[in-house]
Scaffold this active site. Structure first.
Site, short mmCIF file in Angstrom:
data_model
loop_
_atom_site.label_atom_id
_atom_site.label_comp_id
_atom_site.label_asym_id
_atom_site.label_seq_id
_atom_site.Cartn_x
_atom_site.Cartn_y
_atom_site.Cartn_z
N LYS A 1 8.49 -8.87 0.84
CA LYS A 1 8.38 -7.41 0.77
C LYS A 1 9.67 -6.82 1.30
O LYS A 1 10.10 -7.16 2.41
CB LYS A 1 7.17 -6.96 1.59
CG LYS A 1 7.16 -5.50 2.01
CD LYS A 1 5.79 -5.10 2.58
CE LYS A 1 5.92 -4.23 3.82
NZ LYS A 1 4.60 -3.89 4.39
N ASP B 1 8.15 -1.51 0.12
CA ASP B 1 7.41 -0.59 1.00
C ASP B 1 8.34 0.55 1.39
O ASP B 1 9.39 0.32 2.00
CB ASP B 1 6.93 -1.33 2.25
CG ASP B 1 6.06 -0.46 3.16
OD1 ASP B 1 5.80 0.71 2.82
OD2 ASP B 1 5.64 -0.98 4.21
N GLY C 1 0.65 -5.72 8.44
CA GLY C 1 1.00 -6.15 9.80
C GLY C 1 1.69 -5.03 10.54
O GLY C 1 2.19 -4.08 9.93
N LYS D 1 -4.97 -2.52 7.30
CA LYS D 1 -4.51 -2.76 8.67
C LYS D 1 -5.63 -2.27 9.59
O LYS D 1 -5.88 -1.07 9.68
CB LYS D 1 -3.25 -1.95 9.00
CG LYS D 1 -1.97 -2.46 8.39
CD LYS D 1 -0.81 -1.55 8.80
CE LYS D 1 0.47 -1.97 8.12
NZ LYS D 1 1.54 -0.95 8.31
N ASP E 1 -0.81 2.45 2.24
CA ASP E 1 -0.88 1.92 3.61
C ASP E 1 -1.28 3.08 4.52
O ASP E 1 -2.47 3.30 4.81
CB ASP E 1 0.48 1.30 3.98
CG ASP E 1 0.64 0.91 5.44
OD1 ASP E 1 -0.26 1.18 6.25
OD2 ASP E 1 1.69 0.33 5.81
N GLU F 1 4.54 0.22 -2.14
CA GLU F 1 3.67 0.62 -1.02
C GLU F 1 4.08 1.99 -0.49
O GLU F 1 5.26 2.21 -0.17
CB GLU F 1 3.78 -0.46 0.07
CG GLU F 1 2.89 -0.27 1.28
CD GLU F 1 3.04 -1.42 2.29
OE1 GLU F 1 3.60 -2.48 1.91
OE2 GLU F 1 2.62 -1.25 3.44
N SER G 1 7.81 -9.29 5.61
CA SER G 1 8.34 -7.94 5.41
C SER G 1 9.78 -7.91 5.90
O SER G 1 10.04 -8.19 7.07
CB SER G 1 7.47 -6.95 6.19
OG SER G 1 7.99 -5.65 6.13
N LYS H 1 11.69 -3.48 2.53
CA LYS H 1 11.61 -2.07 2.93
C LYS H 1 12.64 -1.30 2.10
O LYS H 1 13.78 -1.77 1.94
CB LYS H 1 11.93 -1.95 4.42
CG LYS H 1 10.85 -2.53 5.32
CD LYS H 1 9.59 -1.69 5.26
CE LYS H 1 8.57 -2.16 6.31
NZ LYS H 1 7.37 -1.30 6.31
O1 OSB Z 1 4.57 -0.25 6.87
O2 OSB Z 1 3.79 -2.20 6.79
C1 OSB Z 1 4.41 -1.34 7.41
C2 OSB Z 1 5.71 -2.78 10.69
C3 OSB Z 1 5.49 -1.74 11.54
C4 OSB Z 1 4.96 -0.58 11.05
C5 OSB Z 1 4.65 -0.46 9.68
C6 OSB Z 1 4.86 -1.52 8.83
C7 OSB Z 1 5.44 -2.70 9.33
C8 OSB Z 1 5.79 -3.84 8.51
C9 OSB Z 1 5.90 -5.19 9.18
O3 OSB Z 1 6.04 -3.77 7.32
C10 OSB Z 1 4.75 -6.06 8.89
C11 OSB Z 1 4.67 -7.25 9.81
O4 OSB Z 1 5.31 -8.26 9.53
O5 OSB Z 1 3.96 -7.18 10.84
MG MG Z 2 3.60 -0.32 4.99
#
Ligand code: OSB
Ligand code: MG
Length: 367
Positions: free
Chosen positions: A161, A188, A290, A262, A238, A213, A135, A163
């Site tokens: 992925k 995302d 994650g 998650k 999510d 996402e 991510s 953001k």
């Molecule tokens: O939205 O998936 C998410 C991290 C913290 C809170 C929300 C998210 C995320 C990530 C990182 O996208 C995912 C990771 O590598 O742990």
């Molecule tokens: Mg997410």
């Protein structure tokens, strides 16, 4: 299984670089660990709540308070505990799923370690390694983003992925697609858009993304179905998916066609497995999200991601994507995969000296 007590431990782990999302910037993780002590084994749970209630309403100080003040007293009323009963025992307490997940995982790890059985085999894993994605946070420039993505692809990650947020969406996606060609790519939004942005999000369709996402607010599930009518890229949820039932409802109204699982967000690995099963029965693929976990949370996520219906690479990145020093033996990428731990429970525990070094507080709560 009898519980002797639980240690609540906080550790501070600096991130190797700032991680920027539409809800904020993380520069370090302040993690709550739950160590469940029984006569036969001890188990570890990592609470995924972040420092501030920006991704979800939970936050780490609040989670520790809830565990100490509400969850453990309920648990300690019972002198024979099994992980499968924890959620029912904690049911009177509303919400606080990340806090509950950490407690349940600690109990589950202790139980499985005592039995010498791995979490993967307990959950029903069908693979011994899982495909890993990464991510990538919002960058300061397209050039910086391309450099980061290049580094991750060189390291072997099998899916990227990005953001996104309004003002950082179409152009970064276009740039990554043009530069790196036919990679697995998804985005995302962490709820940064509204239903009025549906036509705008449809401009992502030409880039062949695996999924978008959580474009909208977590409570606006019905509006995701409206977005899904307008956007041809699959919608994945999510934040909205807090139970297996929520997943079934979202899928049944057309709000998503892929689910990010998650365990912290849904109260633990057992509800996560039920969510996996419900999605499988409805023909909806899932992948493992994650929360910038340490090796403790990562070990359990990798075990979960080895289940059959985890059809897409997860945000289960290697330790060095997050931290210079992980609290466990590091997870290292092998040809874009992480190996599923095979030892009892989550198959790993903190390295005592590193744990001590990173700890900021400990609290013992006897049963
Ligand atoms: O939205 O998936 C998410 C991290 C913290 C809170 C929300 C998210 C995320 C990530 C990182 O996208 C995912 C990771 O590598 O742990
Ligand atoms: Mg997410």
């Amino acid at each position: 299984m009898k519980l002797e007590g639980v240690e609540l431990r906080r550790v501070k782990m600096p991130l190797r670089g700032p991680f920027r999302t539409s809800f904020g910037v993380e520069t370090e993780r302040d993690i709550l660990f739950v160590r469940v002590v029984t006569p036969d084994a001890e188990g570890w749970g990592e609470c995924v709540a972040m420092s501030d209630p920006l991704y979800s309403s939970e936050y780490v100080d609040g989670a520790q308070e809830v565990v100490r003040r509400f969850l453990l007293p309920l648990l300690f009323e019972h002198d024979d505990i099994t992980a499968s009963r924890v959620a029912t025992i904690l049911e009177p307490i509303q919400g606080h799923r990340m806090a509950k997940a950490a407690v349940e995982t600690g109990v589950l790890d202790a139980e499985l370690k005592a039995a010498g059985r791995s979490l993967g085999s307990h959950l029903g894993a069908v693979r011994d390694r899982v495909e890993c994605g990464v991510s990538v946070g919002i960058a300061n420039s397209i050039g910086e983003l391309l450099d980061q993505v290049d580094g991750y692809l060189q390291a072997g990650y099998r899916r990227i992925k990005l953001k996104i947020e309004p003002g950082w969406d179409i152009e970064p996606v276009r740039a990554v697609r043009e530069r790196f060609g036919d990679i697995l790519l998804q985005v995302d939004a962490n709820a940064a858009y509204t239903v009025a942005d549906a036509q705008h999000l449809a401009k992502l369709d030409p880039f062949d993304l695996l999924l978008i996402e959580q474009p909208l607010h977590e409570e606006h599930v019905r509006e995701h179905a409206e977005v899904a009518e307008i956007v041809s890229t699959p919608i994945c949820l999510d934040e909205s998916i807090v139970t297996a039932r929520a997943a079934a409802e979202a899928i049944s109204i057309g709000a998503c066609s892929i689910v990010n699982i998650k365990p912290g967000r849904m109260g633990g690995y057992l509800e996560a497995r039920r969510t996996h099963d419900v999605c499988a029965a409805m023909g909806v693929p899932v992948w493992c999200g994650g929360m910038l976990e340490s090796g403790i949370g990562r070990a359990a996520n990798v075990a979960l991601a080895a289940l059959e219906n985890f059809k897409l690479p997860g945000d289960t990145s290697a330790s060095d994507r997050y931290f210079a020093t992980d609290v466990t033996e590091p997870f290292v990428l092998d040809d874009g995969y992480l190996h599923v731990p095979t030892g009892g429970g989550i198959g790993i525990a903190p390295v005592p000296e590193i744990l001590e070094e990173l700890s900021t507080s400990t609290e013992w709560i006897g049963a």
